[in-house]
Scaffold this motif. Structure first.
Motif, PDB file in Angstrom:
ATOM      1  N   GLN A  61      46.861  35.902  16.646  1.00 14.91           N
ATOM      2  CA  GLN A  61      48.110  36.105  17.389  1.00 14.91           C
ATOM      3  C   GLN A  61      47.907  35.873  18.876  1.00 14.91           C
ATOM      4  OE1 GLN A  61      49.360  40.093  16.615  1.00 14.91           O
ATOM      5  NE2 GLN A  61      50.341  39.578  14.679  1.00 14.91           N
TER       6      GLN A  61
ATOM      7  N   MET B 218      51.239  38.899  12.253  1.00 19.50           N
ATOM      8  CA  MET B 218      51.615  40.262  12.594  1.00 19.50           C
ATOM      9  C   MET B 218      52.007  41.050  11.346  1.00 19.50           C
ATOM     10  SD  MET B 218      54.607  41.774  15.059  1.00 19.50           S
ATOM     11  CE  MET B 218      55.874  41.152  13.997  1.00 19.50           C
TER      12      MET B 218
ATOM     13  N   SER C  66      50.023  44.248   9.939  1.00 18.85           N
ATOM     14  CA  SER C  66      50.723  45.528   9.826  1.00 18.85           C
ATOM     15  C   SER C  66      50.551  46.149   8.449  1.00 18.85           C
ATOM     16  CB  SER C  66      52.210  45.339  10.112  1.00 18.85           C
ATOM     17  OG  SER C  66      52.400  44.869  11.410  1.00 18.85           O
TER      18      SER C  66
END
Length: 164
Positions: free
Chosen positions: A32, A61, A65
């Protein structure tokens, strides 16, 4: 150094699995940072931002997560309410922990099941910026559910066997 009793095979497997998830999460975060840095540099230096950058960053992401939720389960670092813990007593806490863990494992099963449905529904479609299959994004639901279930089973074993 303290003397630790020999770790059992399930404990070693869970710790190895934990480290694997940690590495995948670190790679997702590093990806990222690199992709967004490239996109920002492209926008402000070369006046061109790649169409795929935001999309790939979002996929990383989401994966990070859902996988990091499994890390929180093993560490018991997720949000919990402890206001009633003193009222339960030691045996009550153990029963509550087993019941809540079983409910969470069922929830992980639903994540896996619904994730499979999402993958089937979206496998034929492509993401517009990168051209990757949309199912790649939703695969994180399945894999995250499985990883959380594995860590929950590890935690339940710890509760039942008095492992810390």
């Amino acid at each position: 150094m303290e003397n630790h009793p020999e770790k059992t095979i399930p404990v070693r497997l869970a710790e190895g699995f934990y480290r694997l998830i940690q590495w995948v999460c670190m790679l997702c975060l590093a990806g990222q940072v690199l992709i967004i840095s490239y996109a920002v540099a492209g926008r402000f230096i070369w006046n061109h931002s790649p169409a795929w950058a935001e999309e790939i960053s979002r996929i990383l992401m989401v994966w990070m997560s859902l996988l990091s939720a499994a890390l929180a389960v093993k560490d018991k670092s997720h949000v919990r309410m402890t206001v009633f813990d003193k009222a339960f007593g030691k045996m009550g806490l153990k029963i509550r922990e087993v019941v809540f863990t079983a409910i969470n494992i069922l929830f992980c099963g639903v994540l896996f099941w619904k994730g499979i449905e999402l993958i089937r529904q979206t496998h034929g479609t492509k993401l517009p910026g990168s051209g990757l299959p949309t199912s790649l994004l939703y695969g994180s639901v399945c894999i995250g559910g499985v990883c959380m279930a594995v860590m929950l089973i590890y935690q339940m074993g710890g509760v039942l066997c008095q492992r810390k």
